[in-house]
Design an enzyme around this catalytic site. Structure first.
Site, PDB file in Angstrom:
ATOM      1  N   GLU A  98       0.956  -1.189   0.138  1.00 44.55           N
ATOM      2  CA  GLU A  98      -0.071  -0.072  -0.158  1.00 44.55           C
ATOM      3  C   GLU A  98       0.810   1.266   0.163  1.00 44.55           C
ATOM      4  O   GLU A  98       2.103   1.263   0.506  1.00 44.55           O
ATOM      5  CB  GLU A  98      -1.059  -0.067   1.361  1.00 44.55           C
ATOM      6  CG  GLU A  98      -2.304  -0.108   1.129  1.00 44.55           C
ATOM      7  CD  GLU A  98      -2.864   1.191   0.515  1.00 44.55           C
ATOM      8  OE1 GLU A  98      -2.410   1.583  -0.527  1.00 44.55           O
ATOM      9  OE2 GLU A  98      -4.116   1.153   0.503  1.00 44.55           O
ATOM     10  N   ASP A  99       0.168   2.264  -0.287  1.00 45.61           N
ATOM     11  CA  ASP A  99       1.079   3.599  -0.329  1.00 45.61           C
ATOM     12  C   ASP A  99       1.044   4.259   1.131  1.00 45.61           C
ATOM     13  O   ASP A  99       1.897   4.664   1.364  1.00 45.61           O
ATOM     14  CB  ASP A  99       0.565   4.812  -1.620  1.00 45.61           C
ATOM     15  CG  ASP A  99      -1.089   4.792  -1.180  1.00 45.61           C
ATOM     16  OD1 ASP A  99      -1.965   4.064  -0.405  1.00 45.61           O
ATOM     17  OD2 ASP A  99      -1.684   5.758  -2.005  1.00 45.61           O
ATOM     18  N   ASP A 102      -3.847   5.325   6.625  1.00 45.18           N
ATOM     19  CA  ASP A 102      -4.355   6.860   7.419  1.00 45.18           C
ATOM     20  C   ASP A 102      -5.230   6.274   8.616  1.00 45.18           C
ATOM     21  O   ASP A 102      -4.869   5.875   9.381  1.00 45.18           O
ATOM     22  CB  ASP A 102      -5.264   7.485   6.358  1.00 45.18           C
ATOM     23  CG  ASP A 102      -5.393   8.916   6.566  1.00 45.18           C
ATOM     24  OD1 ASP A 102      -4.652   9.520   7.189  1.00 45.18           O
ATOM     25  OD2 ASP A 102      -6.368   9.335   6.106  1.00 45.18           O
ATOM     26  N   PHE A 151      -1.207  16.199   4.692  1.00 48.22           N
ATOM     27  CA  PHE A 151      -1.461  15.583   3.476  1.00 48.22           C
ATOM     28  C   PHE A 151      -0.325  15.602   2.458  1.00 48.22           C
ATOM     29  O   PHE A 151       0.152  16.552   1.944  1.00 48.22           O
ATOM     30  CB  PHE A 151      -2.907  16.265   2.683  1.00 48.22           C
ATOM     31  CG  PHE A 151      -3.290  15.599   1.563  1.00 48.22           C
ATOM     32  CD1 PHE A 151      -4.273  14.531   1.890  1.00 48.22           C
ATOM     33  CD2 PHE A 151      -3.024  15.871   0.426  1.00 48.22           C
ATOM     34  CE1 PHE A 151      -4.969  14.093   0.807  1.00 48.22           C
ATOM     35  CE2 PHE A 151      -3.637  15.087  -0.757  1.00 48.22           C
ATOM     36  CZ  PHE A 151      -4.436  14.429  -0.640  1.00 48.22           C
ATOM     37  N   ARG A 164       0.889  11.533  -8.769  1.00 49.30           N
ATOM     38  CA  ARG A 164       1.252  10.053  -8.157  1.00 49.30           C
ATOM     39  C   ARG A 164       2.455   9.963  -8.640  1.00 49.30           C
ATOM     40  O   ARG A 164       3.357   8.886  -8.378  1.00 49.30           O
ATOM     41  CB  ARG A 164       0.179   9.087  -8.976  1.00 49.30           C
ATOM     42  CG  ARG A 164      -1.191   9.150  -8.318  1.00 49.30           C
ATOM     43  CD  ARG A 164      -2.104   7.707  -8.928  1.00 49.30           C
ATOM     44  NE  ARG A 164      -3.207   8.065  -8.813  1.00 49.30           N
ATOM     45  CZ  ARG A 164      -3.926   7.759  -7.626  1.00 49.30           C
ATOM     46  NH1 ARG A 164      -3.389   7.261  -6.527  1.00 49.30           N
ATOM     47  NH2 ARG A 164      -5.217   7.935  -7.465  1.00 49.30           N
TER      48      ARG A 164
HETATM   49  P1  IMP Z   1      -7.607   4.830   4.943  1.00 48.36           P
HETATM   50  O1  IMP Z   1      -6.424   4.085   5.902  1.00 48.36           O
HETATM   51  O2  IMP Z   1      -8.777   3.698   4.853  1.00 48.36           O
HETATM   52  O3  IMP Z   1      -7.948   5.871   5.742  1.00 48.36           O
HETATM   53  O4  IMP Z   1      -7.250   5.056   3.771  1.00 48.36           O
HETATM   54  C1  IMP Z   1      -6.076   5.346   3.278  1.00 48.36           C
HETATM   55  C2  IMP Z   1      -6.198   5.802   1.838  1.00 48.36           C
HETATM   56  O5  IMP Z   1      -6.535   7.261   1.838  1.00 48.36           O
HETATM   57  C3  IMP Z   1      -4.951   5.512   0.964  1.00 48.36           C
HETATM   58  O6  IMP Z   1      -4.915   4.466   0.318  1.00 48.36           O
HETATM   59  C4  IMP Z   1      -4.901   7.100   0.255  1.00 48.36           C
HETATM   60  O7  IMP Z   1      -5.797   6.635  -0.969  1.00 48.36           O
HETATM   61  C5  IMP Z   1      -5.753   7.859   0.928  1.00 48.36           C
HETATM   62  N1  IMP Z   1      -4.890   9.007   1.765  1.00 48.36           N
HETATM   63  C6  IMP Z   1      -4.822   8.881   3.054  1.00 48.36           C
HETATM   64  N2  IMP Z   1      -4.076   9.813   3.368  1.00 48.36           N
HETATM   65  C7  IMP Z   1      -3.404  10.571   1.995  1.00 48.36           C
HETATM   66  C8  IMP Z   1      -2.439  11.639   1.930  1.00 48.36           C
HETATM   67  O8  IMP Z   1      -1.943  12.002   2.767  1.00 48.36           O
HETATM   68  N3  IMP Z   1      -2.528  11.754   0.559  1.00 48.36           N
HETATM   69  C9  IMP Z   1      -2.855  11.107  -0.505  1.00 48.36           C
HETATM   70  N4  IMP Z   1      -3.903  10.329  -0.190  1.00 48.36           N
HETATM   71  C10 IMP Z   1      -4.076   9.656   1.138  1.00 48.36           C
HETATM   72 MG    MG Z   2      -4.531   4.003  -1.568  1.00 46.85          MG
END
Ligand code: IMP
Ligand code: MG
Length: 174
Positions: A98-99, A102, A151, A164
């Site tokens: 994963e990238d 969050d 962010f 990206r």
């Molecule tokens: P979560 O952990 O379910 O809240 O979702 C994570 C997803 O939210 C990631 O895979 C990203 O696509 C997006 N995301 C969360 N923080 C960032 C950020 O700082 N920049 C860009 N995308 C983010």
């Molecule tokens: Mg993502």
């Protein structure tokens, strides 16, 4: 055009990805790593990371695309599968790439449904982690960088689908 300042440089990213590649290569000796990329954000990191896995550890790849209903209105953590995997993961040593983690909603859901498909093992590797934002507990096995609640874009991460491709992690100055 938004102004973007560098948070983690291209060199720092490359160095850390190489370190992770070394650790993962050691951990998966004698196995085949079945990398699952969570699109689109994970594509950049998965290609970089996979190129740093030693030749003695074969890597296979599959892709999955999910969309989180998760805004503040839905704390259910329900995630919709837009594109499922092409192949079964039963009996495979799966590494989800994963990238960023969050809130953790997307990954806690995804890991749960992947676990139900009976992989031999299931681990998670993320380039970035924002632990202060966590709503759902997620066991993260490999983390590139822990960052503050900011962010960020680049290395797969987007702002309105842009940036990206940037080879560094940047902060968008809105
Ligand atoms: P979560 O952990 O379910 O809240 O979702 C994570 C997803 O939210 C990631 O895979 C990203 O696509 C997006 N995301 C969360 N923080 C960032 C950020 O700082 N920049 C860009 N995308 C983010
Ligand atoms: Mg993502």
């Amino acid at each position: 055009m938004e102004k973007i300042s560098v948070m983690i440089s291209e060199e720092q990213v490359a160095k850390r990805v190489a370190e992770l590649g070394d650790v993962i290569t050691r951990d998966y000796q004698g196995k085949v790593i079945h990398m699952i990329c969570v699109m689109k954000g994970g594509v950049y990191f998965m290609t970089q990371l996979s190129s740093r896995i030693g030749k003695d550890v074969p890597v296979t790849m599959d892709f999955m695309s999910v969309s989180s209903y998760g805004d503040d209105l839905t704390s259910s953590g329900i995630v919709r599968i837009i594109k499922d995997l092409d192949e079964s993961i039963e009996g495979k040593d799966v590494l989800v790439v994963e990238d960023i983690i969050d809130s953790g909603r997307t990954l806690s859901y995804l890991l749960r449904i992947l676990q139900e498909r009976h992989p031999a093992s299931l681990k998670l590797c993320t380039l970035l982690d924002k632990p202060s934002r966590r709503v759902k507990d997620v066991d993260v096995d490999y983390v590139g960088f822990e960052i503050e609640d900011q962010f960020v874009v680049g290395c797969g991460l987007d702002y309105k689908q842009k940036y990206r491709n940037l080879p560094y992690v940047g902060i968008v100055e809105l």
